[in-house]
Design a protein around this motif. Sequence first.
Motif, PDB file in Angstrom:
ATOM      1  N   PRO A   1      -8.093 -30.335 -39.037  1.00  0.00           N
ATOM      2  CA  PRO A   1      -7.186 -29.187 -38.833  1.00  0.00           C
ATOM      3  C   PRO A   1      -7.182 -28.673 -37.396  1.00  0.00           C
ATOM      4  N   ASN A   2      -8.260 -28.888 -36.679  1.00  0.00           N
ATOM      5  CA  ASN A   2      -8.297 -28.483 -35.268  1.00  0.00           C
ATOM      6  C   ASN A   2      -7.259 -29.282 -34.466  1.00  0.00           C
ATOM      7  N   ASP A   3      -7.157 -30.573 -34.730  1.00  0.00           N
ATOM      8  CA  ASP A   3      -6.125 -31.399 -34.073  1.00  0.00           C
ATOM      9  C   ASP A   3      -4.719 -30.924 -34.462  1.00  0.00           C
ATOM     10  N   VAL A   4      -4.547 -30.529 -35.728  1.00  0.00           N
ATOM     11  CA  VAL A   4      -3.230 -30.062 -36.189  1.00  0.00           C
ATOM     12  C   VAL A   4      -2.815 -28.810 -35.415  1.00  0.00           C
ATOM     13  N   TRP A   5      -3.757 -27.916 -35.200  1.00  0.00           N
ATOM     14  CA  TRP A   5      -3.462 -26.695 -34.425  1.00  0.00           C
ATOM     15  C   TRP A   5      -2.934 -27.071 -33.036  1.00  0.00           C
ATOM     16  N   SER A   6      -3.637 -27.988 -32.370  1.00  0.00           N
ATOM     17  CA  SER A   6      -3.213 -28.397 -31.019  1.00  0.00           C
ATOM     18  C   SER A   6      -1.815 -29.007 -31.041  1.00  0.00           C
ATOM     19  N   LEU A   7      -1.504 -29.739 -32.115  1.00  0.00           N
ATOM     20  CA  LEU A   7      -0.157 -30.310 -32.247  1.00  0.00           C
ATOM     21  C   LEU A   7       0.893 -29.199 -32.279  1.00  0.00           C
ATOM     22  N   GLY A   8       0.566 -28.079 -32.915  1.00  0.00           N
ATOM     23  CA  GLY A   8       1.478 -26.945 -32.965  1.00  0.00           C
ATOM     24  C   GLY A   8       1.761 -26.399 -31.571  1.00  0.00           C
ATOM     25  N   VAL A   9       0.733 -26.347 -30.746  1.00  0.00           N
ATOM     26  CA  VAL A   9       0.913 -25.855 -29.378  1.00  0.00           C
ATOM     27  C   VAL A   9       1.809 -26.826 -28.598  1.00  0.00           C
ATOM     28  N   ILE A  10       1.614 -28.120 -28.824  1.00  0.00           N
ATOM     29  CA  ILE A  10       2.456 -29.127 -28.165  1.00  0.00           C
ATOM     30  C   ILE A  10       3.907 -28.988 -28.621  1.00  0.00           C
ATOM     31  N   LEU A  11       4.095 -28.779 -29.924  1.00  0.00           N
ATOM     32  CA  LEU A  11       5.446 -28.640 -30.476  1.00  0.00           C
ATOM     33  C   LEU A  11       6.195 -27.474 -29.829  1.00  0.00           C
ATOM     34  N   ILE A  12       5.508 -26.355 -29.654  1.00  0.00           N
ATOM     35  CA  ILE A  12       6.143 -25.203 -29.007  1.00  0.00           C
ATOM     36  C   ILE A  12       6.397 -25.483 -27.538  1.00  0.00           C
ATOM     37  N   ASN A  13       5.454 -26.160 -26.910  1.00  0.00           N
ATOM     38  CA  ASN A  13       5.646 -26.568 -25.520  1.00  0.00           C
ATOM     39  C   ASN A  13       6.913 -27.400 -25.352  1.00  0.00           C
ATOM     40  N   LEU A  14       7.125 -28.345 -26.265  1.00  0.00           N
ATOM     41  CA  LEU A  14       8.298 -29.210 -26.212  1.00  0.00           C
ATOM     42  C   LEU A  14       9.580 -28.402 -26.400  1.00  0.00           C
TER      43      LEU A  14
END
Length: 276
Positions: free
Chosen positions: A191-204
């Motif tokens: 789930p820690n990796d999933v959180w980081s993916l969320g930050v990337i998604l918003i960045n995109l």
Amino acid sequence: FIDNDRLEIVGLLGLGAYGAVYLGRHVLTRKHYAVKCLNRIGLTKRQHGFQQREIALHQMLSDHPNILTLEKVIHTTECIYMILEYSREGDLFNAITETNCYAGNDRAIRRVFLQIIDAVMYCHHYGVYHRDLKPENILVFEGGTRVKLADFGLATTDEDSVDFGCGSTFYFSPECQGGIHRNSKPYKSAPNDVWSLGVILINLTAGRNPWKQASVKDDTFNAYLQNPDFLLSILPITTELNEIIKRIFCINPDKRIQLHELRRQIASCRHFTRLS
Ligand code: ADP
Ligand code: MG
Ligand code: MG
């Protein structure tokens, strides 16, 4: 990559934690490679462990269309050289901030983000958790239409992590920070990796990190805790995307959306960017 042939260093691509990433050119074929140098001198046992893991895990996962190919590893007494596939277009951070090629382009965002999810799903399938997912560690190819995950420098095979603050500020999860209550229990790596993916998604989508607010004085994260729809009010995202984002930025890691469900949601999300 042809063995026993010389590679000359022709430029510098980046400066990192253990050394530099150079642009190398194969003398015979004139093909370019990125040469990541890991300095071996003066390391703690822990740092040495991370280096060994970076090489072993990257080698193991390198054979995927969305993971940067590690061509070869050369050991000397002072350095370990990782010969990597070179991206002329650089990393995703650069693509987002400088060329801004994803802004307002829902199809491009979906395509690229699905590729990033695929890379992370592949890692998790083999029991590897990246722990440093961010645009700087993703390389861009084919005019921004193809991306590949890199930098396994903090990757682990432990399902539960104990390394607090492991990763990058504004990308790692609250529980990795020590939790909002600062209780330092081991936290789940997936789930820690999933959180980081969320930050990337918003960045995109929004062109910036949601938790790093240069212009707004109040603390975005606390505002989000007070009101889960807060991000919708400060970012150009659709309500459709906001519903997915809320499931990613779920404070309880056990209730956070899982990768396969996230993939399904992203694939069927019609609009990411809210047009003003
Ligand atoms: P570190 O572990 O020190 O963060 P990275 O592997 O993330 O090292 O590389 C640092 C930076 O170098 C990246 O953010 C990127 O800008 C650049 N870089 C790394 N690998 C490549 C590559 N294969 N092609 C082009 N640039 C690269
Ligand atoms: Mg990096
Ligand atoms: Mg690293």
